[in-house]
Structures are given as structure tokens and as C-alpha cells.
Design a protein around this motif. Structure first.
Motif, PDB file in Angstrom:
ATOM      1  N   SER A 153       3.124  14.766  -8.745  1.00 26.67           N
ATOM      2  CA  SER A 153       3.966  15.172 -10.187  1.00 26.67           C
ATOM      3  C   SER A 153       3.765  13.522 -11.001  1.00 26.67           C
ATOM      4  O   SER A 153       4.649  13.236 -11.612  1.00 26.67           O
ATOM      5  CB  SER A 153       5.406  15.022  -9.844  1.00 26.67           C
ATOM      6  OG  SER A 153       5.272  16.646  -9.288  1.00 26.67           O
ATOM      7  N   GLY A 154       2.613  13.085 -10.947  1.00 28.71           N
ATOM      8  CA  GLY A 154       2.408  11.904 -11.872  1.00 28.71           C
ATOM      9  C   GLY A 154       2.824  10.754 -11.454  1.00 28.71           C
ATOM     10  O   GLY A 154       2.330   9.755 -12.271  1.00 28.71           O
ATOM     11  N   THR A 155       3.534  10.413 -10.387  1.00 34.02           N
ATOM     12  CA  THR A 155       3.923   9.372  -9.787  1.00 34.02           C
ATOM     13  C   THR A 155       3.535   8.831  -8.549  1.00 34.02           C
ATOM     14  O   THR A 155       3.304   9.665  -7.917  1.00 34.02           O
ATOM     15  CB  THR A 155       5.589   9.028 -10.312  1.00 34.02           C
ATOM     16  OG1 THR A 155       6.167   9.933  -9.258  1.00 34.02           O
ATOM     17  CG2 THR A 155       5.894   9.186 -11.348  1.00 34.02           C
ATOM     18  N   ALA A 156       3.460   7.601  -8.414  1.00 35.85           N
ATOM     19  CA  ALA A 156       3.064   6.881  -6.874  1.00 35.85           C
ATOM     20  C   ALA A 156       4.475   6.579  -6.348  1.00 35.85           C
ATOM     21  O   ALA A 156       5.390   5.703  -6.657  1.00 35.85           O
ATOM     22  CB  ALA A 156       2.245   5.723  -7.199  1.00 35.85           C
ATOM     23  N   LYS A 157       4.707   7.323  -5.156  1.00 38.26           N
ATOM     24  CA  LYS A 157       5.760   7.213  -4.361  1.00 38.26           C
ATOM     25  C   LYS A 157       5.520   7.010  -3.006  1.00 38.26           C
ATOM     26  O   LYS A 157       6.327   7.327  -2.117  1.00 38.26           O
ATOM     27  CB  LYS A 157       6.896   8.394  -4.748  1.00 38.26           C
ATOM     28  CG  LYS A 157       7.315   8.732  -6.054  1.00 38.26           C
ATOM     29  CD  LYS A 157       8.057  10.094  -6.264  1.00 38.26           C
ATOM     30  CE  LYS A 157       8.661  10.165  -7.451  1.00 38.26           C
ATOM     31  NZ  LYS A 157       9.476  11.352  -7.444  1.00 38.26           N
ATOM     32  N   GLY A 158       4.698   6.279  -2.745  1.00 41.51           N
ATOM     33  CA  GLY A 158       4.318   5.863  -1.205  1.00 41.51           C
ATOM     34  C   GLY A 158       3.738   6.894  -0.525  1.00 41.51           C
ATOM     35  O   GLY A 158       3.868   6.945   0.468  1.00 41.51           O
TER      36      GLY A 158
END
Length: 165
Positions: A69-74
Motif C-alpha cells: 500500500s505504498g509504504t515499506a514496512k519491513g
């Protein structure tokens, strides 16, 4: 068999190996070697492992960051996985994948996604999740493995290197 991180002197062999591994695969776009090179050039090959037997590289696996969803979260994507055709079906790919997933866990990754055969990747704990999508790919072929208690929701985007031609 020994598994280790790739070294700069491995790049030509990895390119040849990847090209050979995907040469006759119907689902392949024949860009897998270019994808690995693009990811390497961009500095986003988070885990890039080679398998060595009798002093020769026989397999390679790559893991790189993905966005949900557009974000890098690991979160990371698994692939490509390449084994010389004459060495396939000997457990080399499984060993590379398991080692790579263990390394991601040690990096405190949240999880990993893969686009591939459900029957093969389910043996590592991957499962399809209708809440996690990748374009118009049928959901059973896009799977995730959660390392934490939280499964992400939304659209997954691989690094631009996957658009290599």
C-alpha cells in the motif's frame, strides 16, 4: 552443499545460471537475470545467496524489499530463485529459500511475499491472502509468509528493478 552470500566475482555466474534456469520455463519473461542485475545496481538485494557444491555455484536466490500500500514496512519479496537445470529437484532451491527466510527473520523483517506455484511455496509456510494483492495475478499464486502477528493488507509493489527488460 554450502550456502553463502554472493560475492562480486559471482555476478557473471549468477547471470548465466539465472538465464539457463529460466530458459525453458513457459511463465518466464526471460528477464530474470536483468532483474537481479537491476536490484544489485540499485543496492536493494537485501539477501542474495549462492549454493556451492564441489566448488561450483549451483543455485542462487534473491530477496528484495517490497512496498505494501505504498509504504515499506519491513516486507520483502522472494525471487528469482535459480538452479542449474541439471541440478534441479535436488533440494538446492529449498535450502536456499529456507536460509534466506532465516536471514530475513534475523533482520527483523515483518514478512515475505512470493509469486509462484502454491504447492511448492506452501511447504515454507507461504499462503495466499485475499487481503494482499499483486496486480491482476490470481490470488492463489501470490502468497505471503508473516514473521510477526500482523498480516498486511493492500497492494504489493516490487522494486522498479522487476520491470527490467
Amino acid at each position: 552443499m554450502q550456502i553463502r552470500l554472493e560475492c562480486p566475482e559471482d555476478t557473471d555466474t549468477i547471470r548465466s545460471l539465472t538465464t539457463a534456469a529460466f530458459k525453458d520455463m513457459l511463465h518466464s519473461s526471460q528477464t530474470e537475470a536483468a532483474i537481479i542485475e537491476a536490484l544489485r545496481k540499485a543496492g536493494v538485494l537485501t539477501v542474495s545467496l549462492v549454493a556451492i557444491m564441489d566448488g561450483e555455484i549451483v543455485g542462487h536466490v534473491a530477496f528484495s524489499p517490497v512496498k505494501v500500500s505504498g509504504t515499506a514496512k519491513g516486507w520483502y519479496g522472494l525471487g528469482p530463485v535459480s538452479i542449474w537445470p541439471n541440478q534441479q529437484r535436488k533440494g538446492i532451491g529449498q535450502a536456499l529459500i529456507r536460509d534466506g527466510l532465516d536471514r530475513l527473520r534475523r533482520l527483523n523483517a515483518q514478512g515475505c511475499v512470493v509469486l509462484g506455484a502454491p504447492a511448492y511455496y506452501s511447504r515454507f509456510g507461504f499462503m495466499s491472502d485475499p487481503e494482499l494483492r499483486y496486480g491482476d495475478v490470481p490470488p492463489e499464486y501470490f502468497q505471503r509468509l508473516v514473521f510477526t502477528a500482523i498480516a498486511p493488507k493492500g497492494e504489493v509493489a516490487f522494486h522498479a528493478g522487476f520491470d527490467a527488460t
